[in-house]
Design a protein around this motif. Sequence first.
Motif, mmCIF file in Angstrom:
data_model
loop_
_atom_site.group_PDB
_atom_site.id
_atom_site.type_symbol
_atom_site.label_atom_id
_atom_site.label_comp_id
_atom_site.label_asym_id
_atom_site.label_seq_id
_atom_site.Cartn_x
_atom_site.Cartn_y
_atom_site.Cartn_z
ATOM 1 N N SER A 1 -14.317 -9.584 -4.920
ATOM 2 C CA SER A 1 -13.879 -10.080 -3.603
ATOM 3 C C SER A 1 -12.415 -9.772 -3.318
ATOM 4 O O SER A 1 -12.041 -9.472 -2.185
ATOM 5 C CB SER A 1 -14.097 -11.591 -3.506
ATOM 6 O OG SER A 1 -15.454 -11.925 -3.638
ATOM 7 N N GLY A 2 -11.576 -9.835 -4.329
ATOM 8 C CA GLY A 2 -10.145 -9.612 -4.140
ATOM 9 C C GLY A 2 -9.814 -8.237 -3.592
ATOM 10 O O GLY A 2 -8.838 -8.077 -2.856
ATOM 11 N N ARG A 3 -10.624 -7.261 -3.937
ATOM 12 C CA ARG A 3 -10.379 -5.893 -3.459
ATOM 13 C C ARG A 3 -10.481 -5.819 -1.936
ATOM 14 O O ARG A 3 -9.627 -5.233 -1.278
ATOM 15 C CB ARG A 3 -11.407 -4.964 -4.122
ATOM 16 C CG ARG A 3 -11.003 -3.531 -4.148
ATOM 17 C CD ARG A 3 -11.871 -2.731 -5.070
ATOM 18 N NE ARG A 3 -13.215 -2.585 -4.521
ATOM 19 C CZ ARG A 3 -14.259 -2.148 -5.207
ATOM 20 N NH1 ARG A 3 -14.136 -1.828 -6.468
ATOM 21 N NH2 ARG A 3 -15.434 -2.031 -4.630
ATOM 22 N N LYS B 1 -7.530 -7.841 -0.329
ATOM 23 C CA LYS B 1 -6.258 -7.112 -0.409
ATOM 24 C C LYS B 1 -6.192 -6.017 0.657
ATOM 25 O O LYS B 1 -5.152 -5.840 1.303
ATOM 26 C CB LYS B 1 -6.084 -6.499 -1.799
ATOM 27 C CG LYS B 1 -4.760 -5.788 -1.965
ATOM 28 C CD LYS B 1 -4.556 -5.264 -3.372
ATOM 29 C CE LYS B 1 -3.181 -4.625 -3.481
ATOM 30 N NZ LYS B 1 -2.897 -4.227 -4.856
ATOM 31 N N SER C 1 -8.834 -20.705 -11.618
ATOM 32 C CA SER C 1 -10.050 -20.260 -10.931
ATOM 33 C C SER C 1 -11.236 -21.135 -11.301
ATOM 34 O O SER C 1 -12.283 -21.057 -10.662
ATOM 35 C CB SER C 1 -10.362 -18.809 -11.305
ATOM 36 O OG SER C 1 -10.702 -18.729 -12.686
ATOM 37 N N SER D 1 -11.056 -12.802 -9.133
ATOM 38 C CA SER D 1 -10.792 -11.506 -8.513
ATOM 39 C C SER D 1 -9.659 -11.601 -7.490
ATOM 40 O O SER D 1 -8.764 -10.759 -7.463
ATOM 41 C CB SER D 1 -12.071 -10.972 -7.852
ATOM 42 O OG SER D 1 -11.806 -9.777 -7.163
ATOM 43 N N ILE D 2 -9.678 -12.628 -6.673
ATOM 44 C CA ILE D 2 -8.624 -12.812 -5.667
ATOM 45 C C ILE D 2 -7.273 -13.001 -6.353
ATOM 46 O O ILE D 2 -6.277 -12.382 -5.966
ATOM 47 C CB ILE D 2 -8.941 -14.006 -4.740
ATOM 48 C CG1 ILE D 2 -10.230 -13.741 -3.963
ATOM 49 C CG2 ILE D 2 -7.778 -14.257 -3.771
ATOM 50 C CD1 ILE D 2 -10.786 -14.974 -3.268
ATOM 51 N N ASP D 3 -7.259 -13.851 -7.377
ATOM 52 C CA ASP D 3 -6.015 -14.097 -8.119
ATOM 53 C C ASP D 3 -5.453 -12.786 -8.669
ATOM 54 O O ASP D 3 -4.250 -12.549 -8.636
ATOM 55 C CB ASP D 3 -6.262 -15.077 -9.271
ATOM 56 C CG ASP D 3 -6.625 -16.483 -8.798
ATOM 57 O OD1 ASP D 3 -6.552 -16.758 -7.583
ATOM 58 O OD2 ASP D 3 -6.993 -17.301 -9.665
ATOM 59 N N GLU D 4 -6.331 -11.935 -9.171
ATOM 60 C CA GLU D 4 -5.919 -10.661 -9.759
ATOM 61 C C GLU D 4 -5.377 -9.693 -8.706
ATOM 62 O O GLU D 4 -4.374 -9.024 -8.933
ATOM 63 C CB GLU D 4 -7.131 -10.026 -10.457
ATOM 64 C CG GLU D 4 -6.871 -8.683 -11.073
ATOM 65 C CD GLU D 4 -8.156 -8.046 -11.614
ATOM 66 O OE1 GLU D 4 -8.252 -6.806 -11.538
ATOM 67 O OE2 GLU D 4 -9.038 -8.777 -12.075
ATOM 68 N N TYR D 5 -6.012 -9.645 -7.541
ATOM 69 C CA TYR D 5 -5.628 -8.662 -6.521
ATOM 70 C C TYR D 5 -4.478 -9.116 -5.614
ATOM 71 O O TYR D 5 -3.689 -8.283 -5.187
ATOM 72 C CB TYR D 5 -6.831 -8.298 -5.649
ATOM 73 C CG TYR D 5 -7.718 -7.245 -6.265
ATOM 74 C CD1 TYR D 5 -7.478 -5.886 -6.061
ATOM 75 C CD2 TYR D 5 -8.792 -7.601 -7.059
ATOM 76 C CE1 TYR D 5 -8.286 -4.919 -6.631
ATOM 77 C CE2 TYR D 5 -9.613 -6.643 -7.631
ATOM 78 C CZ TYR D 5 -9.349 -5.306 -7.412
ATOM 79 O OH TYR D 5 -10.155 -4.343 -7.982
ATOM 80 N N VAL D 6 -4.407 -10.407 -5.284
ATOM 81 C CA VAL D 6 -3.384 -10.825 -4.311
ATOM 82 C C VAL D 6 -2.491 -11.966 -4.790
ATOM 83 O O VAL D 6 -1.502 -12.278 -4.145
ATOM 84 C CB VAL D 6 -4.005 -11.188 -2.933
ATOM 85 C CG1 VAL D 6 -4.745 -10.006 -2.349
ATOM 86 C CG2 VAL D 6 -4.894 -12.416 -3.008
ATOM 87 N N LYS E 1 -2.234 -16.163 -6.682
ATOM 88 C CA LYS E 1 -2.936 -17.451 -6.742
ATOM 89 C C LYS E 1 -2.535 -18.448 -5.656
ATOM 90 O O LYS E 1 -3.220 -19.444 -5.453
ATOM 91 C CB LYS E 1 -2.670 -18.123 -8.093
ATOM 92 C CG LYS E 1 -3.266 -17.403 -9.263
ATOM 93 C CD LYS E 1 -3.011 -18.180 -10.535
ATOM 94 C CE LYS E 1 -3.683 -17.496 -11.708
ATOM 95 N NZ LYS E 1 -3.645 -18.309 -12.915
#
Length: 190
Positions: A65-67, A70, A105, A113-118, A120
């Motif tokens: 989802s983070g991809r 972002k 998370s 995924s969101i934390d990783e891409y954009v 927390k």
Amino acid sequence: MTLYVGLGNPGPAYEKTRHNIGFRVIDRLVAETGARNISKKAFEGELYRQGNLFFLKPLTYMNLSGRSIKAVMNFFKISLEDLVVVHDDIDLPLGTIRYKVGGSSGGHNGLKSIDEYVGKEYLRMRMGVGKPTRKSEVVSYVLAPFTPEEEAEVERLVDYAAEVALKIPSLSLDELKSRYSLKGGVDGGT
């Protein structure tokens, strides 16, 4: 600008599952605001816009989802403090809604995924979907549909969440928590 993201998995097989309650809130927001579809392949999701409000359903499946988020944030120059993520939470009973910024998370792959891409530090609208009796059943539980008995409560919850979501840009986190948190259901009081 505010970017609302509902977490879920694409396709009819997942439509009414516990994991897709975030998608259901976005669908309701799009319908209520009359937002128009502005999706592009690069966004990897369904993106709708009404004025300064953006509504996104990432179509990357939950774990990526983070991809999608972002890509949309970068394209429209949306800051992290203007991101609102609506997601299922098995640590809350069905009918409960809580809000928080940042933190763990809690094992939720979409949030990871969101934390990783954009990062927390975004607002999370945590929607309780109940918990399986055994930890080994978590995956099958969140990918299962709500029971017919639960579905009426879920519809009320989605309506309430969409109504509150539109108020978020004008509220502080403390106001949001004190006025719009739900304990155990829409009719269960705050």
